[in-house]
Design a protein around this motif. Structure first.
Motif, PDB file in Angstrom:
ATOM      1  N   LEU A 238     -22.960  -6.749 -23.363  1.00 47.39           N
ATOM      2  CA  LEU A 238     -22.560  -8.137 -22.745  1.00 47.39           C
ATOM      3  C   LEU A 238     -21.017  -8.103 -22.499  1.00 47.39           C
ATOM      4  CD1 LEU A 238     -24.391  -9.994 -25.751  1.00 47.39           C
ATOM      5  CD2 LEU A 238     -25.154  -9.233 -23.572  1.00 47.39           C
ATOM      6  N   ALA A 239     -20.744  -8.906 -21.369  1.00 41.01           N
ATOM      7  CA  ALA A 239     -19.514  -9.105 -20.811  1.00 41.01           C
ATOM      8  C   ALA A 239     -19.206 -10.580 -20.552  1.00 41.01           C
ATOM      9  CB  ALA A 239     -19.327  -8.407 -19.414  1.00 41.01           C
ATOM     10  N   PRO A 240     -17.896 -11.176 -20.723  1.00 40.38           N
ATOM     11  CA  PRO A 240     -17.740 -12.445 -20.589  1.00 40.38           C
ATOM     12  C   PRO A 240     -17.573 -12.906 -19.131  1.00 40.38           C
ATOM     13  CG  PRO A 240     -15.869 -11.111 -21.241  1.00 40.38           C
ATOM     14  CD  PRO A 240     -16.911 -10.219 -21.007  1.00 40.38           C
ATOM     15  N   PRO A 241     -17.938 -14.297 -18.747  1.00 40.04           N
ATOM     16  CA  PRO A 241     -17.780 -14.584 -17.338  1.00 40.04           C
ATOM     17  C   PRO A 241     -16.465 -14.496 -16.782  1.00 40.04           C
ATOM     18  CG  PRO A 241     -17.969 -16.487 -19.034  1.00 40.04           C
ATOM     19  CD  PRO A 241     -18.241 -15.222 -19.792  1.00 40.04           C
ATOM     20  N   LEU A 242     -16.334 -14.403 -15.692  1.00 40.72           N
ATOM     21  CA  LEU A 242     -15.090 -14.378 -14.766  1.00 40.72           C
ATOM     22  C   LEU A 242     -14.672 -15.671 -14.149  1.00 40.72           C
ATOM     23  CD1 LEU A 242     -15.216 -10.742 -13.523  1.00 40.72           C
ATOM     24  CD2 LEU A 242     -14.340 -11.521 -15.713  1.00 40.72           C
ATOM     25  N   TRP A 243     -13.512 -16.130 -14.303  1.00 43.68           N
ATOM     26  CA  TRP A 243     -13.360 -17.448 -14.019  1.00 43.68           C
ATOM     27  C   TRP A 243     -12.116 -17.238 -12.937  1.00 43.68           C
ATOM     28  CZ3 TRP A 243     -16.080 -21.859 -14.525  1.00 43.68           C
ATOM     29  CH2 TRP A 243     -17.211 -21.796 -15.407  1.00 43.68           C
ATOM     30  N   PRO A 244     -11.934 -18.213 -11.674  1.00 40.47           N
ATOM     31  CA  PRO A 244     -10.853 -17.702 -10.954  1.00 40.47           C
ATOM     32  C   PRO A 244      -9.484 -18.114 -11.552  1.00 40.47           C
ATOM     33  CG  PRO A 244     -11.885 -19.964 -10.389  1.00 40.47           C
ATOM     34  CD  PRO A 244     -12.784 -19.279 -11.266  1.00 40.47           C
ATOM     35  N   GLU A 245      -8.291 -17.558 -11.141  1.00 44.35           N
ATOM     36  CA  GLU A 245      -7.170 -17.729 -11.353  1.00 44.35           C
ATOM     37  C   GLU A 245      -6.422 -18.834 -10.616  1.00 44.35           C
ATOM     38  OE1 GLU A 245      -5.247 -13.868 -10.863  1.00 44.35           O
ATOM     39  OE2 GLU A 245      -6.232 -12.992 -12.771  1.00 44.35           O
ATOM     40  N   GLU A 246      -5.025 -18.914 -10.805  1.00 46.21           N
ATOM     41  CA  GLU A 246      -4.514 -20.293 -10.246  1.00 46.21           C
ATOM     42  C   GLU A 246      -4.396 -20.028  -8.623  1.00 46.21           C
ATOM     43  OE1 GLU A 246      -0.532 -20.604 -11.699  1.00 46.21           O
ATOM     44  OE2 GLU A 246      -1.408 -20.897 -13.899  1.00 46.21           O
ATOM     45  N   ASP A 247      -4.406 -18.963  -8.167  1.00 45.71           N
ATOM     46  CA  ASP A 247      -4.442 -18.758  -6.684  1.00 45.71           C
ATOM     47  C   ASP A 247      -5.962 -18.846  -6.204  1.00 45.71           C
ATOM     48  OD1 ASP A 247      -5.401 -16.429  -7.795  1.00 45.71           O
ATOM     49  OD2 ASP A 247      -3.923 -15.093  -6.747  1.00 45.71           O
ATOM     50  N   GLY A 248      -7.010 -19.100  -6.879  1.00 42.94           N
ATOM     51  CA  GLY A 248      -8.247 -19.341  -6.329  1.00 42.94           C
ATOM     52  C   GLY A 248      -9.041 -18.000  -6.309  1.00 42.94           C
ATOM     53  N   ALA A 249      -8.460 -16.840  -6.841  1.00 42.47           N
ATOM     54  CA  ALA A 249      -8.998 -15.544  -6.726  1.00 42.47           C
ATOM     55  C   ALA A 249      -9.650 -15.138  -8.018  1.00 42.47           C
ATOM     56  CB  ALA A 249      -8.374 -14.552  -5.960  1.00 42.47           C
ATOM     57  N   TRP A 250     -10.459 -14.100  -8.324  1.00 40.96           N
ATOM     58  CA  TRP A 250     -11.160 -13.431  -9.392  1.00 40.96           C
ATOM     59  C   TRP A 250     -10.493 -12.153  -9.588  1.00 40.96           C
ATOM     60  CZ3 TRP A 250     -13.495 -16.714  -6.342  1.00 40.96           C
ATOM     61  CH2 TRP A 250     -14.247 -17.952  -6.982  1.00 40.96           C
ATOM     62  N   VAL A 274     -12.702 -13.112  -3.668  1.00 49.11           N
ATOM     63  CA  VAL A 274     -12.257 -14.381  -2.896  1.00 49.11           C
ATOM     64  C   VAL A 274     -13.504 -14.981  -2.313  1.00 49.11           C
ATOM     65  CG1 VAL A 274     -10.644 -15.184  -1.141  1.00 49.11           C
ATOM     66  CG2 VAL A 274     -10.034 -13.267  -2.356  1.00 49.11           C
ATOM     67  N   GLU A 275     -13.539 -16.091  -2.447  1.00 53.91           N
ATOM     68  CA  GLU A 275     -14.880 -16.798  -2.167  1.00 53.91           C
ATOM     69  C   GLU A 275     -14.924 -16.590  -0.473  1.00 53.91           C
ATOM     70  OE1 GLU A 275     -17.543 -20.889  -2.941  1.00 53.91           O
ATOM     71  OE2 GLU A 275     -15.545 -20.726  -3.600  1.00 53.91           O
ATOM     72  N   MET A 276     -16.147 -16.572   0.057  1.00 55.68           N
ATOM     73  CA  MET A 276     -16.287 -16.616   1.371  1.00 55.68           C
ATOM     74  C   MET A 276     -17.145 -17.811   1.711  1.00 55.68           C
ATOM     75  SD  MET A 276     -14.905 -13.898   2.789  1.00 55.68           S
ATOM     76  CE  MET A 276     -13.427 -14.587   1.761  1.00 55.68           C
ATOM     77  N   ASP A 277     -17.113 -18.279   2.992  1.00 55.74           N
ATOM     78  CA  ASP A 277     -18.008 -19.326   3.622  1.00 55.74           C
ATOM     79  C   ASP A 277     -19.135 -18.704   4.245  1.00 55.74           C
ATOM     80  OD1 ASP A 277     -19.034 -21.768   4.210  1.00 55.74           O
ATOM     81  OD2 ASP A 277     -17.440 -22.083   5.818  1.00 55.74           O
ATOM     82  N   HIS A 278     -20.445 -18.834   3.666  1.00 51.72           N
ATOM     83  CA  HIS A 278     -21.743 -18.473   3.959  1.00 51.72           C
ATOM     84  C   HIS A 278     -22.657 -19.293   3.538  1.00 51.72           C
ATOM     85  CE1 HIS A 278     -24.237 -15.305   5.502  1.00 51.72           C
ATOM     86  NE2 HIS A 278     -24.706 -15.151   4.233  1.00 51.72           N
ATOM     87  N   THR A 279     -23.867 -18.975   3.885  1.00 50.78           N
ATOM     88  CA  THR A 279     -25.152 -19.878   3.466  1.00 50.78           C
ATOM     89  C   THR A 279     -25.393 -19.995   1.882  1.00 50.78           C
ATOM     90  OG1 THR A 279     -26.691 -18.198   4.141  1.00 50.78           O
ATOM     91  CG2 THR A 279     -25.923 -19.765   5.837  1.00 50.78           C
ATOM     92  N   VAL A 280     -24.771 -18.933   1.253  1.00 50.43           N
ATOM     93  CA  VAL A 280     -25.186 -19.033  -0.031  1.00 50.43           C
ATOM     94  C   VAL A 280     -23.859 -18.703  -0.859  1.00 50.43           C
ATOM     95  CG1 VAL A 280     -27.875 -18.230   0.061  1.00 50.43           C
ATOM     96  CG2 VAL A 280     -25.976 -16.211   0.059  1.00 50.43           C
ATOM     97  N   PRO A 281     -23.658 -18.511  -2.129  1.00 52.31           N
ATOM     98  CA  PRO A 281     -22.428 -18.253  -2.746  1.00 52.31           C
ATOM     99  C   PRO A 281     -22.141 -16.916  -2.502  1.00 52.31           C
ATOM    100  CG  PRO A 281     -23.729 -19.572  -4.330  1.00 52.31           C
ATOM    101  CD  PRO A 281     -24.437 -19.179  -2.964  1.00 52.31           C
ATOM    102  N   THR A 282     -21.044 -16.632  -1.782  1.00 48.66           N
ATOM    103  CA  THR A 282     -20.602 -15.222  -1.410  1.00 48.66           C
ATOM    104  C   THR A 282     -18.921 -15.204  -1.670  1.00 48.66           C
ATOM    105  OG1 THR A 282     -22.011 -15.656   0.315  1.00 48.66           O
ATOM    106  CG2 THR A 282     -20.310 -13.724   0.454  1.00 48.66           C
ATOM    107  N   CYS A 355     -13.386 -17.018   6.709  1.00 50.37           N
ATOM    108  CA  CYS A 355     -12.812 -16.283   5.751  1.00 50.37           C
ATOM    109  C   CYS A 355     -11.172 -16.808   5.541  1.00 50.37           C
ATOM    110  CB  CYS A 355     -12.851 -14.912   5.863  1.00 50.37           C
ATOM    111  SG  CYS A 355     -12.274 -14.305   7.456  1.00 50.37           S
ATOM    112  N   SER A 356     -10.921 -18.107   6.055  1.00 49.92           N
ATOM    113  CA  SER A 356      -9.578 -18.475   5.803  1.00 49.92           C
ATOM    114  C   SER A 356      -8.954 -18.356   4.397  1.00 49.92           C
ATOM    115  CB  SER A 356      -9.554 -19.987   6.427  1.00 49.92           C
ATOM    116  OG  SER A 356     -10.153 -20.988   5.815  1.00 49.92           O
ATOM    117  N   ARG A 357      -9.917 -18.630   3.371  1.00 47.16           N
ATOM    118  CA  ARG A 357      -9.600 -18.787   1.794  1.00 47.16           C
ATOM    119  C   ARG A 357      -9.011 -17.157   1.491  1.00 47.16           C
ATOM    120  NH1 ARG A 357     -14.748 -21.661  -0.804  1.00 47.16           N
ATOM    121  NH2 ARG A 357     -14.749 -23.561   0.221  1.00 47.16           N
ATOM    122  N   ALA A 358      -9.446 -15.953   2.254  1.00 42.71           N
ATOM    123  CA  ALA A 358      -8.772 -14.731   1.906  1.00 42.71           C
ATOM    124  C   ALA A 358      -7.456 -14.596   2.737  1.00 42.71           C
ATOM    125  CB  ALA A 358     -10.019 -13.807   2.230  1.00 42.71           C
TER     126      ALA A 358
END
Length: 502
Positions: A238-250, A274-282, A355-358
């Protein structure tokens, strides 16, 4: 004599398992500093034998302050990095392109980024051993990126059971699990598929990290249908979930062994999502090597040390950032006598229309791998479709064009651009027609980017040297005409004649 015997036993236990098996005779450790004949059982705890008291050995280790038996590697040992493109197709595979998958060879490990439907076969063709796979990263849950994952895990599990003689890799898997990282829903999907297909993990251990906090998950249509209620797999850590840091990246942690200890001999590379803009969570991936010290200007530093009688043994800490104080009170700073530290960086951006967030995270990467699903070629212009139409269609489906990828590479100052994830219309066989289409796509990207541009084919290998040099090794040509095509055609049809009714 008893204390010497315990220290000798602990030193044997401190060796890796494969090193102990490679010794000419293990009884040398058992009989050291004792009058017993070789082969007789030693008294007390036997941590280096099967069934020994490991807890007692750990207590003795703590009292003796002996090093861990698998010392973490130095950053200088990473060596060259190799990106191998196992699949370069988008949704639909073709006879010359497999579905999306990229393998990173770092040291003796293999990290997979996405697992399309043919990844298992592509690994065998590329000579990638299943026992070398230690980490798998999934960008999103579309089928062309995950349908090959159960087959890869099953192949790794079978290898862990069949190749018991490869004790070093098998025992590594017993201690450190195979790490999987991906968006929310990966764990439940993987548990369901493996459990319902009766896949036994054998000696393999799995650890699934899910990325929480994606903005796309705030939309109800993007929430996975099944998130809980599926029991864990036998052998799952079992592994804990990963949450984004202050800069928005994991930040992706290293695989952890039992007890939460970091993986032994893990390559010193930082991996962020880093989150991408796609039709599903990417998400996209940024790989960054830990900074290595720059070159030392010994011709300027050594005369100063000799003139003031300073010992050279301080140079080791000086290279790591510790200044040297001269007898006169002057401090010699490492930045004045060393080149800036170097670090290789790779950006792997999967399906995306924005991909401007990256941009802030991928600035100045050495190699940028960007998707390029659609392009306006001569085929489209002959049918009245211009660049604006192709771009609009690509954005509607959450994808990019070569112009969009090149503009982003130019904005972040990438040193090299590699295009992948092509539509099934674009062949990757290496024939004259396929090369002509790839040259068109490459020229479209070069209009907006001044660096090297490569259109990837299956089994392309991008080699990154320690000094920053990048070399490309292209696979041999496979003309499309040599592929079997429709094997159900009769001989007359293959020669251009008409089919003969049976």
């Amino acid at each position: 004599l008893a204390e010497a015997r315990e220290r000798q036993m602990l030193r044997a236990y401190a060796l890796p398992f494969h090193a102990r098996c490679a010794l000419p005779f293990r009884s040398a450790f058992r009989c050291a500093h004792s009058g017993r004949r070789r082969g007789s059982a030693p008294p007390g705890p036997q941590p280096f034998r099967r069934g020994g008291d490991r807890r007692t050995a750990d207590k003795l280790r703590a009292s003796q302050k002996l090093p861990h038996r698998e010392r973490p590697i130095n950053n200088q040992d990473i060596g060259e990095l190799n990106l191998v493109f196992l699949g370069t197709a988008s949704a639909q595979a073709t006879t010359s392109r497999a579905q999306q998958s990229v393998a990173l060879r770092v040291q003796n490990e293999t990290w997979l980024f996405d697992c399309g439907g043919q990844t298992q076969m592509q690994m065998l063709r590329a000579g990638i051993a299943p026992l070398s796979v230690t980490r798998i990263f999934i960008s999103h849950m579309h089928g062309d990126h995950v349908f090959g994952l159960p087959a890869v895990i099953a192949m790794c599990a079978n290898s862990s059971m069949q190749q018991v003689s490869a004790s070093a890799d098998v025992r590594r898997w017993e201690k450190v699990p195979l790490q999987l990282v991906g968006p929310v829903g990966l764990r439940a999907w993987l548990r369901t598929v493996l459990a319902n297909s009766y896949v036994g993990l054998g000696r393999l251990r799995l650890q699934v990290h899910e990325l929480h906090g994606l903005e796309a998950l705030q939309q109800p249509k993007h929430v996975p249908a099944v998130l809980s209620g599926v029991p864990p797999l036998h052998g799952e850590v079992l592994a804990p979930p990963l949450w984004p840091e202050e800069d928005g990246a994991w930040s992706v942690p290293h695989p952890t062994a039992h007890g939460g200890r970091a993986a032994p001999r893990a390559p010193k590379m930082r991996i962020r999502a880093v989150e991408m803009d796609h039709t599903v969570p990417t998400v996209g991936w940024l790989l960054e090597e830990y900074p290595r010290p720059g070159s030392l200007h010994a011709d300027r530093l050594l005369p100063l040390l000799e003139a003031h009688g300073v010992e050279k043994r301080l140079l080791g800490k000086f290279k790591l950032g510790t200044p040297i104080e001269l007898p006169t009170g002057e401090l010699l700073q490492p930045s004045d006598f060393m080149d800036p530290p170097t670090s290789r960086r790779i950006g792997l951006l999967s399906d995306t229309r924005d991909c401007s967030r990256a941009a802030a995270h991928c600035e100045g990467v050495d190699v940028l791998v960007h998707e390029c699903t659609n392009a306006c070629t001569n085929f489209d212009r002959q049918r009245g479709r211009g660049p604006d139409t192709i771009r609009r269609l690509a954005v509607e489906h959450g994808h990019s064009t070569p112009q969009m990828a090149a503009q982003f590479a130019s904005e972040i100052g990438a040193k090299r651009l590699v295009l992948t994830h092509f539509s099934s219309r674009y062949l990757g066989s290496g024939s004259a027609y396929a090369d002509g289409v790839m040259n068109e796509i490459r020229n479209l990207a070069k209009q907006h980017y001044g660096g090297p541009v490569t259109c990837a084919r299956d089994f392309l290998r991008v080699e990154m040297q320690v000094n920053g040099e990048v070399h490309e090794h292209h696979p041999p040509r496979q003309p499309y005409e040599e592929w079997p095509g429709n094997i159900f055609k009769t001989a007359s049809e293959a020669e251009g004649g008409e089919a003969v009714e049976a």
